[in-house]
Structures are given as structure tokens and as C-alpha cells.
Enzyme design. Structure first.
Site, PDB file in Angstrom:
ATOM      1  N   HIS A   1       1.252  -1.174   0.271  1.00 53.91           N
ATOM      2  CA  HIS A   1      -0.236  -0.007  -0.012  1.00 53.91           C
ATOM      3  C   HIS A   1       1.141   1.248  -0.053  1.00 53.91           C
ATOM      4  O   HIS A   1       1.645   0.926   0.357  1.00 53.91           O
ATOM      5  CB  HIS A   1      -1.032   0.051   1.325  1.00 53.91           C
ATOM      6  CG  HIS A   1      -0.101   0.289   2.447  1.00 53.91           C
ATOM      7  ND1 HIS A   1      -0.415  -0.593   3.699  1.00 53.91           N
ATOM      8  CD2 HIS A   1       1.174   0.843   3.272  1.00 53.91           C
ATOM      9  CE1 HIS A   1       0.482  -0.538   4.589  1.00 53.91           C
ATOM     10  NE2 HIS A   1       1.069   0.536   4.017  1.00 53.91           N
TER      11      HIS A   1
ATOM     12  N   HIS B   1      11.107  -1.627   1.856  1.00 50.52           N
ATOM     13  CA  HIS B   1      11.125   0.000   1.829  1.00 50.52           C
ATOM     14  C   HIS B   1      11.487   0.848   3.458  1.00 50.52           C
ATOM     15  O   HIS B   1      11.362   0.619   4.315  1.00 50.52           O
ATOM     16  CB  HIS B   1      10.065   0.744   1.630  1.00 50.52           C
ATOM     17  CG  HIS B   1       8.759   0.870   2.140  1.00 50.52           C
ATOM     18  ND1 HIS B   1       7.696  -0.705   2.727  1.00 50.52           N
ATOM     19  CD2 HIS B   1       7.513   1.717   2.701  1.00 50.52           C
ATOM     20  CE1 HIS B   1       6.754   0.053   2.833  1.00 50.52           C
ATOM     21  NE2 HIS B   1       6.831   1.039   3.163  1.00 50.52           N
TER      22      HIS B   1
HETATM   23  C1  DHB Z   1       5.060   4.987   0.964  1.00 52.04           C
HETATM   24  C2  DHB Z   1       4.658   3.723   1.505  1.00 52.04           C
HETATM   25  C3  DHB Z   1       3.796   3.375   3.068  1.00 52.04           C
HETATM   26  O1  DHB Z   1       4.164   1.804   3.565  1.00 52.04           O
HETATM   27  C4  DHB Z   1       3.155   3.832   3.605  1.00 52.04           C
HETATM   28  O2  DHB Z   1       2.620   3.546   4.263  1.00 52.04           O
HETATM   29  C5  DHB Z   1       3.299   5.396   2.997  1.00 52.04           C
HETATM   30  C6  DHB Z   1       4.366   5.724   1.551  1.00 52.04           C
HETATM   31  C7  DHB Z   1       5.806   4.955  -0.183  1.00 52.04           C
HETATM   32  O3  DHB Z   1       6.765   4.147  -0.617  1.00 52.04           O
HETATM   33  O4  DHB Z   1       6.046   6.454  -0.834  1.00 52.04           O
HETATM   34 FE    FE Z   2       2.625   1.691   5.126  1.00 45.87          FE
END
Ligand code: DHB
Ligand code: FE
Length: 279
Positions: A12, A192
């Protein structure tokens, strides 16, 4: 008894909501991501679940640092989006299922998962965007039960604890004396990191191994501590714990029907899996 038809796990990212609003599904940046979803939608149209248990991590919207439950379960008649990431999008409210929520809560507490019960609950992009990706007409043909796992403030629950929460959710659903057909959705990850000197960190090799493990060796990731996982997949990549909860809820023989992996969407390695649960 209620039946768990399968699990869908997906990343997400708030920017997905903006891409949907602007109709960018065929834009070269977005196409490899959106193209992952039609096979999952076809499966949903065929299997027609009546309820979705949505396992996600709240990002400081419904819970903030002053009060942070490790695990929380919604028991509201309705859930509304209140995520301000790109301006509050107008999404139709999501119907709850208080009867199943309370069955789930009673069963989890009896199983020694002492969850926080939420008779009011706002939902953010981690709940709303996977729903909008799976049902793009936004007419939500399922009632929903939000299940939140803390990934925001230390200490976080371990991978092993999350997997066992999933198993307890599976037992709870299958002990529910109805004919409902339940899909479990886990949203977050994959690798990430949004902040600090490692911002932009992605670990494709680990993500791939993790996705493979979910099919036949789903406890593989439970060998890692949460700190190990943060090191491997980033401070926000730890959201992959949601995938472990969703996988843990599958009680039968599991078949991988579809998967997609694409780097990056925003700062995130995006993954998608559809796992069917056979009797
Ligand atoms: C992003 C990823 C996430 O899981 C989130 O909650 C908010 C932003 C991103 O990669 O921008
Ligand atoms: Fe997130």
C-alpha cells in the site's frame, strides 16, 4: 461453518490513490503495478467472498504514539477513510460486520491474544487502497473487519507472534457458525524505508525469497527478529508482518494462483500475491 477462501497480500502506498484519482493505470510508471490486479479481481468475481478481514498497519491516524495497541480489531458497523496523504479522497464508507468482529475478538482473547476492541475506527490508505485496487468500482461487495498490527512504535510484535495471530484468526473464522466466505487481506511492505540515511532502501532478493516462502514454508521469516527484519527490509518494510498474519490464517492446502513484484512504486518494492485456501 464459515470458510476461508484465500488470502490476498499487497503493498500500500498513498500515491496509488492519486494514480487512481487521475486515471494513470496505463501510464508507463504505473502500468506494471496496476497490471498485477486483474487476475486477482477475476478470482474474487469467481469466488465471491462475503467478508474481508483486512490486516494492516495504521500509520498514526486512528492510533497515535500516546496510545499504541500492538493488535487491535474493529467492531464498528461502518469504517470511513480519514487519510489526508494527498487530500482526503471521497471513498464510499466500508460496511462492518459487528457480529463477526465480536466472534473474532472473543475467540482471539480466549486464544490469549488480548486485542484492543474498537467500536469506532477510522481507516487509512493501508486499508482503503487495497480495497480500491481489488474492487475498482468501489461498490465494496464485502463486509469488512479491520485488524491492526503496530509497526509504528517500538516494541513491535515478532514475526512469529504475527504468524500465530494469523493462525488464531483462522481458527476463529472457521469456528464461526455461518455460511460466510471470508477472504483475508494483508497489506504492507515489501521492502522500503522512507526516512533516515537509508531512505530508499530496497532488498529485492529478500522480498523474492519471502514471497516464495509464503507458499510452502510460511514460517521461514519467523526466524528473524523485528530488528533483523528492519535491517533487511527497512524501517517501513517491516510492514511485511501483515503478510505473515494473512498467511497464518490459511488453514488448508495453499495454492499460489498469482503474484506480481515491481520496483519501485514511490519508495516501495510493491508485491502482490493471491493464495487460495483448499479444504
Ligand atoms: C510509502 C509507503 C508506505 O508503506 C506508506 O505507508 C506511505 C508511503 C511510499 O513508498 O511512499
Ligand atoms: Fe505503509
Amino acid at each position: 461453518m464459515a470458510k476461508i477462501v484465500g488470502a490476498i497480500t499487497t503493498s500500500h502506498v498513498p500515491a496509488i490513490g492519486r494514480a487512481i484519482d487521475k486515471g494513470l493505470q496505463d501510464d508507463p510508471y504505473w502500468k506494471p503495478f496496476f497490471d498485477g490486479f486483474p487476475p486477482v479481481r477475476d478470482w474474487l468475481a469467481k469466488v465471491r467472498p462475503s467478508v474481508a478481514v483486512v490486516v494492516y498497519n495504521d500509520h498514526g491516524l486512528n492510533f497515535f504514539l500516546d496510545k499504541m495497541p500492538t493488535f487491535a480489531v474493529g467492531a464498528a458497523p461502518e469504517y470511513r477513510n480519514a487519510d489526508e496523504g494527498w487530500g482526503i479522497p471521497t471513498l464510499p464508507p466500508f460496511k462492518g460486520d459487528p457480529a463477526l468482529s465480536w466472534h473474532l475478538i472473543e475467540s482471539l482473547v480466549a486464544d490469549e491474544f488480548d486485542v484492543v476492541t474498537c467500536q469506532e475506527m477510522l481507516v487509512d490508505h493501508a486499508f482503503t487502497l487495497p480495497m480500491a485496487l481489488l474492487w475498482p468500482d468501489q461498490r465494496w461487495p464485502v463486509r469488512t473487519i479491520p485488524v491492526c498490527v503496530n509497526t509504528v512504535q517500538a516494541p513491535l510484535p515478532s514475526a512469529s507472534r504475527c504468524y500465530r495471530l494469523g493462525e488464531a484468526i483462522g481458527r476463529a473464522i472457521e469456528s464461526w457458525d455461518t455460511e460466510e466466505r471470508v477472504v483475508v487481506i494483508g497489506t504492507g511492505g515489501l521492502s522500503h524505508q522512507l526516512d533516515g540515511t537509508r531512505a530508499g532502501h530496497i532488498n529485492k532478493e529478500f522480498d523474492r525469497k519471502f514471497m516464495d516462502s509464503l507458499v510452502d514454508d510460511p514460517k521461514w521469516a519467523t526466524q528473524y527478529s523485528t530488528l533483523d527484519l528492519v535491517e533487511l527490509v527497512g524501517t517501513q518494510g517491516i510492514e511485511l508482518l501483515m503478510w505473515l498474519v494473512a498467511r497464518g490464517a490459511l488453514t488448508g492446502k495453499v495454492d499460489k494462483l498469482h503474484s506480481n513484484y515491481h520496483i519501485p512504486i514511490s519508495n516501495t518494492a510493491s508485491g502482490l500475491m493471491l493464495l487460495e485456501n483448499r479444504d
